[in-house]
Design an enzyme around this catalytic site. Structure first.
Site, PDB file in Angstrom:
ATOM      1  N   HIS A   1      39.702  45.347  47.056  1.00  0.00           N
ATOM      2  CA  HIS A   1      39.107  44.204  46.351  1.00  0.00           C
ATOM      3  C   HIS A   1      37.841  43.800  47.108  1.00  0.00           C
ATOM      4  O   HIS A   1      37.544  42.631  47.237  1.00  0.00           O
ATOM      5  CB  HIS A   1      40.097  43.038  46.308  1.00  0.00           C
ATOM      6  CG  HIS A   1      41.450  43.416  45.770  1.00  0.00           C
ATOM      7  ND1 HIS A   1      42.596  42.760  46.123  1.00  0.00           N
ATOM      8  CD2 HIS A   1      41.832  44.378  44.893  1.00  0.00           C
ATOM      9  CE1 HIS A   1      43.636  43.313  45.501  1.00  0.00           C
ATOM     10  NE2 HIS A   1      43.202  44.297  44.754  1.00  0.00           N
TER      11      HIS A   1
ATOM     12  N   HIS B   1      41.883  52.025  47.231  1.00  0.00           N
ATOM     13  CA  HIS B   1      41.770  50.910  46.283  1.00  0.00           C
ATOM     14  C   HIS B   1      41.565  49.644  47.091  1.00  0.00           C
ATOM     15  O   HIS B   1      42.331  49.364  48.019  1.00  0.00           O
ATOM     16  CB  HIS B   1      43.014  50.764  45.414  1.00  0.00           C
ATOM     17  CG  HIS B   1      43.056  49.448  44.683  1.00  0.00           C
ATOM     18  ND1 HIS B   1      42.057  49.068  43.814  1.00  0.00           N
ATOM     19  CD2 HIS B   1      43.940  48.419  44.709  1.00  0.00           C
ATOM     20  CE1 HIS B   1      42.339  47.857  43.340  1.00  0.00           C
ATOM     21  NE2 HIS B   1      43.470  47.443  43.871  1.00  0.00           N
TER      22      HIS B   1
ATOM     23  N   HIS C   1      38.363  42.517  39.629  1.00  0.00           N
ATOM     24  CA  HIS C   1      39.484  42.917  40.470  1.00  0.00           C
ATOM     25  C   HIS C   1      39.027  43.675  41.721  1.00  0.00           C
ATOM     26  O   HIS C   1      39.221  43.187  42.830  1.00  0.00           O
ATOM     27  CB  HIS C   1      40.425  43.767  39.586  1.00  0.00           C
ATOM     28  CG  HIS C   1      41.611  44.340  40.297  1.00  0.00           C
ATOM     29  ND1 HIS C   1      42.550  45.098  39.637  1.00  0.00           N
ATOM     30  CD2 HIS C   1      42.015  44.307  41.590  1.00  0.00           C
ATOM     31  CE1 HIS C   1      43.486  45.479  40.495  1.00  0.00           C
ATOM     32  NE2 HIS C   1      43.175  45.009  41.685  1.00  0.00           N
TER      33      HIS C   1
ATOM     34  N   GLU D   1      50.423  48.815  42.540  1.00  0.00           N
ATOM     35  CA  GLU D   1      49.336  49.582  41.931  1.00  0.00           C
ATOM     36  C   GLU D   1      49.269  51.039  42.407  1.00  0.00           C
ATOM     37  O   GLU D   1      48.204  51.649  42.402  1.00  0.00           O
ATOM     38  CB  GLU D   1      47.999  48.885  42.197  1.00  0.00           C
ATOM     39  CG  GLU D   1      47.939  47.509  41.567  1.00  0.00           C
ATOM     40  CD  GLU D   1      46.531  46.966  41.600  1.00  0.00           C
ATOM     41  OE1 GLU D   1      45.863  46.997  40.562  1.00  0.00           O
ATOM     42  OE2 GLU D   1      46.102  46.508  42.676  1.00  0.00           O
TER      43      GLU D   1
END
Ligand code: MN
Length: 252
Positions: free
Chosen positions: A114, A112, A183, A93
Site C-alpha cells: 500500500h 503487494h 488500495h 490477499e
C-alpha cells in the site's frame, strides 16, 4: 580424511517440505527490506515461486513483514491455499500472488503493498510513467485495476478470492506493475531482488513524478526506447543495490 559424522535420527531444523534455506533467508530479508524502505507498513506481503514445485509459492503467515522469520514461511498451492496450514493465519490477499504466478511464467516474485506515493496515480487520470533511470521498467505502461469494474461498488477493495486475483493478474498483463485503485499495487520480477527493487523504485518514481508535476510545466519522461534499452541492459538487477539493501537489515 574427515572424521565420520554421527548419523542424525531426524533431519536438522527442517522448516517445511523442500524449502531451500538460502531462498527462505532471501524471502525473510525481502520482508525486512520492504519495511526498511517504507514500501510496506504493518500490511503488504512478498512471495517467491517454489523452486521445485513451480505452481506453488512461498510466503509468510499473516504477520507484519518486519516481524517475519524463516519459521513463518509457508507453502501455498496454485489456488493460493496453504499446503500445510497447521492453524496459522494466512494473508487474505494471497490470491494476488497465486493468480500472477499462474499467468506469468517469467515471474518468480511478487510484492503487494500500500506504498503511499503511488496511491494518487490510482485515483486520478494521471498515468504513472518513468521519470528517472531507476524507474525504467515502468516504460511499458502501468495499468490501473479498479475492483469496482469487476465486483461492484460495495467491496472492501481487497483481493479476497481467485476470481478477483485473476482479474488483477489480467490487468497487470505483461507489465511490471499494476496499481490497485484506492488500495496499493502489485509489482513483479524474475527474482526476489528484482521485484523488491522495483517496488522500491516504483514508490520513488511516484514521488519524483508528483514533485515534477507540481512545478507546473510539462514533464520530460523517459522515452519508450530509453526504457526498453535500460531494461534490456539491467536484466537481473544490480547486485550492488541488493547487497546494500540486505546489509541494512542484516543481524549484527
Ligand atoms: Mn492490500
Amino acid at each position: 580424511m574427515a572424521a565420520k559424522k554421527p548419523a542424525r535420527k531426524t533431519s536438522p531444523k527442517k522448516k517445511s517440505s523442500g524449502m531451500p534455506k538460502d531462498l527462505l533467508d532471501e524471502l525473510v530479508a525481502s520482508n525486512h527490506i520492504l519495511y526498511d524502505q517504507g514500501v510496506v507498513d504493518a500490511f503488504g506481503h512478498v512471495s517467491t515461486r517454489h523452486p521445485s514445485h513451480p505452481g506453488h509459492f512461498l510466503m509468510s503467515r499473516a504477520i507484519a513483514p518486519k516481524l517475519v522469520r524463516p519459521a513463518d514461511i509457508m507453502e501455498f498451492d496454485a489456488q493460493g491455499e496453504p499446503v500445510d496450514q497447521r492453524g496459522r493465519e494466512v494473508y487474505i490477499e494471497r490470491y494476488i500472488h497465486s493468480e500472477i504466478f499462474k499467468r506469468r511464467s517469467d515471474v518468480n516474485a511478487v510484492v503487494h503493498s500500500h506504498s503511499r506515493g503511488i496511491i494518487p496515480f490510482g485515483i486520478t487520470q494521471v498515468k504513472l510513467r518513468p521519470v528517472f533511470h531507476n524507474g525504467s521498467f515502468l516504460y511499458s505502461g502501468v495499468p490501473v485495476f479498479d475492483i469496482r469494474d469487476v465486483a461492484g461498488d460495495s467491496t472492501d477493495l481487497l483481493i479476497r478470492d481467485n476470481k478477483l486475483g485473476k482479474a488483477l493478474a489480467e490487468s497487470l498483463g505483461d507489465n511490471a506493475v499494476v496499481l490497485m485503485r484506492g488500495h496499493g499495487d502489485a509489482v513483479v520480477g524474475a527474482t526476489l531482488a528484482a521485484a523488491v527493487i522495483r517496488a522500491i523504485y516504483t514508490e520513488e518514481n511516484a514521488r519524483l513524478q508528483a514533485t515534477a508535476m507540481s512545478f507546473g510545466g510539462p514533464v520530460n519522461y523517459l522515452s519508450d526506447g530509453e526504457g526498453a534499452t535500460m531494461e534490456k541492459r539491467s536484466r537481473g538487477g544490480s547486485p550492488r543495490v541488493w547487497d546494500m539493501l540486505k546489509s541494512r537489515v542484516a543481524k549484527r
